[in-house]
Design an enzyme around this catalytic site. Structure first.
Site, mmCIF file in Angstrom:
data_model
loop_
_atom_site.group_PDB
_atom_site.id
_atom_site.type_symbol
_atom_site.label_atom_id
_atom_site.label_comp_id
_atom_site.label_asym_id
_atom_site.label_seq_id
_atom_site.Cartn_x
_atom_site.Cartn_y
_atom_site.Cartn_z
ATOM 1 N N ASP A 14 0.859 -1.189 0.000
ATOM 2 C CA ASP A 14 0.000 0.000 0.000
ATOM 3 C C ASP A 14 0.896 1.241 0.000
ATOM 4 O OD1 ASP A 14 -2.069 1.766 0.248
ATOM 5 O OD2 ASP A 14 -3.000 0.767 1.965
ATOM 6 N N ASP A 107 -3.239 2.435 -5.972
ATOM 7 C CA ASP A 107 -2.112 2.500 -5.042
ATOM 8 C C ASP A 107 -1.968 1.308 -4.123
ATOM 9 O OD1 ASP A 107 -4.326 3.071 -3.401
ATOM 10 O OD2 ASP A 107 -3.037 4.153 -2.015
ATOM 11 N N GLU A 108 -2.648 0.204 -4.386
ATOM 12 C CA GLU A 108 -2.439 -0.957 -3.534
ATOM 13 C C GLU A 108 -2.687 -2.249 -4.289
ATOM 14 O OE1 GLU A 108 -5.452 -1.732 -0.449
ATOM 15 O OE2 GLU A 108 -6.328 0.171 -1.032
#
Length: 396
Positions: A14, A107-108
């Site tokens: 993350d 983003d993860e």
DNA sequence: TCTGGGGTCCTAGGACCC
DNA sequence: TCTGGGGTCCTAGGACCC
């Protein structure tokens, strides 16, 4: 703890304050300044760096409140094109580690590294390698959770923030989970958390020691069973890599909050056309068509309703989507109610080549579909502003 | 000038069919 | 004459996630 005790180690990676980190990575003058990435006057915080968070700024906070909490923050509008490019590079980095990568958002991602330990070392070592690579290549930091299941890995990465690694070995799962507040669980939001708290179920351990049937009576059959699994760390959801032939989206939609609430039917109708056109264009680009058109209306007091209609045949035609949306809107019979937002969504998407239109005598859809494709071609050559419906042209 | 925009999944009731 | 259940589709709303 040896590697053999991991049936299949999962990494949850993350990025730390992703949008804010990307927006400031080439701007050293912002290194020691609170930074907020967010939209216009009626928007919310999309991302805030850790300095801004010290003032209480959080994602999804209304911008007006964020500015009040942190008046000295530098506010940067989002640049999704750059975010997307950085995200693609990050995902590419993950795929050099393992082919089994499931991106959850820009983003993860989850990484199943069972096939990589012989080559790259223990899960914890792989996590550090990933973090170093991302930092060196992209100039941003990330946090990694390592566990035997996706849900525990996700909780572990949160615990690792910022810029760290947390490993939860299989033998320590319940010791890690049970003291947590139920609201920490993935899928438990504010409402469910409140409901569980009212019943005296405060920690994950409380939920774990509650009979499944009781949970199901309270929060529904599906969620009740799921909660019990989460509380014992036994959910075995496998990763679904998006890399290969990925399944199409189930729906596509667009909605927009007006800069100011409006009760002008003409403004609303024009907005529905803009949104319908945007959705239909994206559908044609993706090569999908859908049968159910849903209109969303949010009033000035934030109450929201939806109305949907299922068409006899799937469509990707702007005019049909717009016509359905406006007809749903008209059927509401609103007497100049003040609206905050309208939205259009098309559901039940299928590949366009599976749609066989029944040609009705006198139907003019063919012409509209042809017109859409001509617009698509012109847009590709000359840009978004090149072609638009006459009613969307601004008076000079 | 409180509260974005993109989604997913679940629930529940009614219609309809067998 | 009365009683019935299951499956699927449609609609509306709600919760949740990033």
């Amino acid at each position: 703890m040896t590697d053999q005790s991991w049936r299949a180690p999962i990494l949850h990676v993350d990025m730390d304050a992703f949008y804010a980190s990307v927006a400031t990575r080439d701007r050293p003058e912002l290194a020691d300044v609170p930074v907020i990435v967010g939209g216009g006057s009626r928007g919310v915080v999309l991302s805030a760096n850790y300095l801004a968070r010290k003032s209480g700024v959080r994602s999804a906070l209304p911008m007006t409140r964020a500015r009040r909490l942190c008046p000295h923050a530098v506010v940067i509008p989002p640049d999704f094109e750059t975010f997307g490019q950085v995200s693609a590079s990050v995902m590419e980095c993950f795929r050099r580690v393992t082919p089994i990568v499931e991106a959850l958002s820009l983003d993860e991602a989850f990484l199943d590294v069972r096939g990589a330990t012989r080559r790259l070392g223990s899960p914890a070592e792989i996590a550090e390698q990933v973090r170093t690579t991302i930092h060196d290549e992209q100039g941003i930091t990330c946090s990694v959770g390592v566990a035997a299941t996706v849900s525990v890995a996700k909780l572990a990465s949160r615990r690792a923030k910022p810029d760290g690694v947390v490993v939860v070995p299989p033998a320590q799962v319940t010791a890690f989970l049970h003291p947590l507040d139920v609201g920490e669980l993935w899928g438990v939001g504010e409402k469910t958390r409140d409901m569980l708290h009212r019943l005296g179920l405060v920690t994950v351990g409380d939920v774990a020691h509650t009979p499944v049937q009781t949970l199901q009576r309270v929060v529904g059959h599906q969620l009740g069973g799921h909660l019990h699994d989460l509380a014992w760390g036994t959910d075995r959801r496998a990763l679904t890599p998006r890399a290969g032939p990925h399944e199409p989206d189930r729906s596509m939609g667009a909605d927009e909050t007006f800069a100011r609430d409006t009760d002008d039917p003409e403004v609303i109708r024009r907005e529905l056309l803009r949104l319908s056109s945007r959705v239909a264009t994206r559908m044609r680009t993706a090569g999908v068509a859908g049968r159910t058109v849903t209109l969303k209306v949010r009033f000035a007091d934030f109450t929201t309703l939806t109305r949907s209609r299922t068409l006899p045949e799937a469509t990707d035609v702007t005019v049909e989507i717009h016509h359905t949306a406006t007809s749903l809107f008209d059927a509401l019979g609103l007497q100049r109610a003040r609206l905050r937002l309208v939205g259009v969504r098309v559901e039940g998407l299928v590949p366009r080549e599976t749609v066989h239109r029944q040609l009705v005598l006198g139907e003019r859809d063919h012409g509209w579909a042809d017109a859409d494709r001509a617009v698509d071609r012109a847009t590709r050559r000359f840009g978004n502003a090149a072609v638009r419906p006459a009613s969307l042209l601004r008076p000079a």
